[in-house]
Design a protein around this motif. Structure first.
Motif, PDB file in Angstrom:
ATOM      1  N   LEU A  73       0.842  -1.203   0.000  1.00  0.00           N
ATOM      2  CA  LEU A  73       0.000   0.000   0.000  1.00  0.00           C
ATOM      3  C   LEU A  73       0.879   1.256   0.000  1.00  0.00           C
ATOM      4  CD1 LEU A  73      -2.831  -0.956   2.538  1.00  0.00           C
ATOM      5  CD2 LEU A  73      -3.022  -0.747   0.044  1.00  0.00           C
ATOM      6  N   VAL A 127      -6.003   1.536  -3.430  1.00  0.00           N
ATOM      7  CA  VAL A 127      -6.185   0.945  -2.110  1.00  0.00           C
ATOM      8  C   VAL A 127      -7.309  -0.081  -2.143  1.00  0.00           C
ATOM      9  CG1 VAL A 127      -6.929   1.427   0.252  1.00  0.00           C
ATOM     10  CG2 VAL A 127      -5.210   2.878  -0.827  1.00  0.00           C
ATOM     11  N   THR A 131      -6.473  -3.957  -1.485  1.00  0.00           N
ATOM     12  CA  THR A 131      -7.122  -4.530  -0.308  1.00  0.00           C
ATOM     13  C   THR A 131      -7.911  -5.776  -0.670  1.00  0.00           C
ATOM     14  OG1 THR A 131      -7.282  -2.356   0.750  1.00  0.00           O
ATOM     15  CG2 THR A 131      -8.765  -4.074   1.544  1.00  0.00           C
ATOM     16  N   TRP A 139      -5.249 -11.939   4.092  1.00  0.00           N
ATOM     17  CA  TRP A 139      -4.826 -10.829   4.948  1.00  0.00           C
ATOM     18  C   TRP A 139      -5.866 -10.589   6.039  1.00  0.00           C
ATOM     19  CZ3 TRP A 139      -5.298  -4.994   3.633  1.00  0.00           C
ATOM     20  CH2 TRP A 139      -4.557  -4.230   4.556  1.00  0.00           C
TER      21      TRP A 139
END
Length: 255
Positions: A73, A127, A131, A139
């Motif tokens: 990120l 993002v 994600t 994650w």
């Protein structure tokens, strides 16, 4: 012709409207550029998938994706706000685009603001994409979302200022080479995919003061360790933001 049919109003549009129009233009240009998409979307996504699924680097205890996702990120922020923006702005300057903008009512600081806002819009898309990929890889993020937001905004401001400073003072070819070189160096030495404890103590102290290291470490501290607010990393990013944007506003040349 009746009175009032033609009533021109020469002069500049309201500043907010100028910044909004320039931001929309900058965003469209970023999203339409194939080379920029390679740098800002494809490379971070491939690195995240590769290093999360193949045991190449020892990232310590826990799942690799938990360590890598915050660093990727941070890399996405740097690739958009610094590398991509520096290269694009450098060539706009070379081809005379910025010279023509300099003759418009748009102030220099407003142009920088518009470019930074366009970067923020692009980063939101980055993002979201990263994600989703990271969550699919297993994650498990946790922590203070407000701290993540502060880190991303300050990181964007810091890298945007440094990118505009480079693009506004160097030739386009030099900006292209320097921006890509810095991207590669910080990818390896900025705590993105290689833990900082792998470096010698003296070198690590210097590297930890870099904006990419502060952003990577701050995001990791929040999303992996669950810290509420990484004040030290936020302070480093704030200093880089002030220095970068201040220097860009002072030394940026239109041509």
């Amino acid at each position: 012709m009746s009175a009032g049919t033609y009533a021109p109003k020469p002069g500049a549009a309201p500043l907010g409207r100028m910044i909004g129009a320039q931001t929309a233009l900058e965003t469209r240009m970023l999203l339409r550029n194939g080379e920029q998409l390679l740098l800002t979307v494809i490379i971070p996504s491939l690195l995240l998938v590769l290093f999360s699924t193949v045991d190449i680097i020892d990232t310590g205890a826990g799942k690799s994706v938990d360590f890598l996702a915050p660093g990727i990120l941070a890399l996405a922020v740097m690739s958009t706000a610094f590398t991509g923006q520096a290269i694009a702005t450098g060539f706009e300057r070379r081809y005379g685009v910025l010279k023509r903008l300099g003759a418009s009512p748009l102030p220099r600081w407003a142009l920088m603001t518009s470019k930074t806002l366009a970067v923020l819009v692009t980063e939101v898309l980055q993002v979201v994409l990263l994600t989703v990929i990271a969550l699919a890889l297993g994650w498990s993020p946790h922590g203070n979302p407000l701290a993540v937001l502060f880190l991303l905004v300050l990181g964007t401001a810091a890298f945007s200022g440094l990118g505009l400073l480079m693009a506004g003072t160097l030739k386009a070819e030099a900006t292209l080479a320097a921006a890509n070189l810095v991207f590669l160096l910080l990818l390896v030495a900025g705590g993105v995919i290689v833990p900082m404890d792998k470096f010698p103590g003296g070198v690590r102290s210097v590297l930890e003061a870099l904006p990419i290291s502060a952003l990577s470490d701050g995001l990791r501290t929040v999303l992996q360790d669950g810290a509420s607010m990484p004040w030290g990393d936020l302070g480093i990013l704030a200093v880089w933001s002030v220095l970068g944007l201040g220097a860009a506003a002072r030394f940026f040349r239109w041509e």
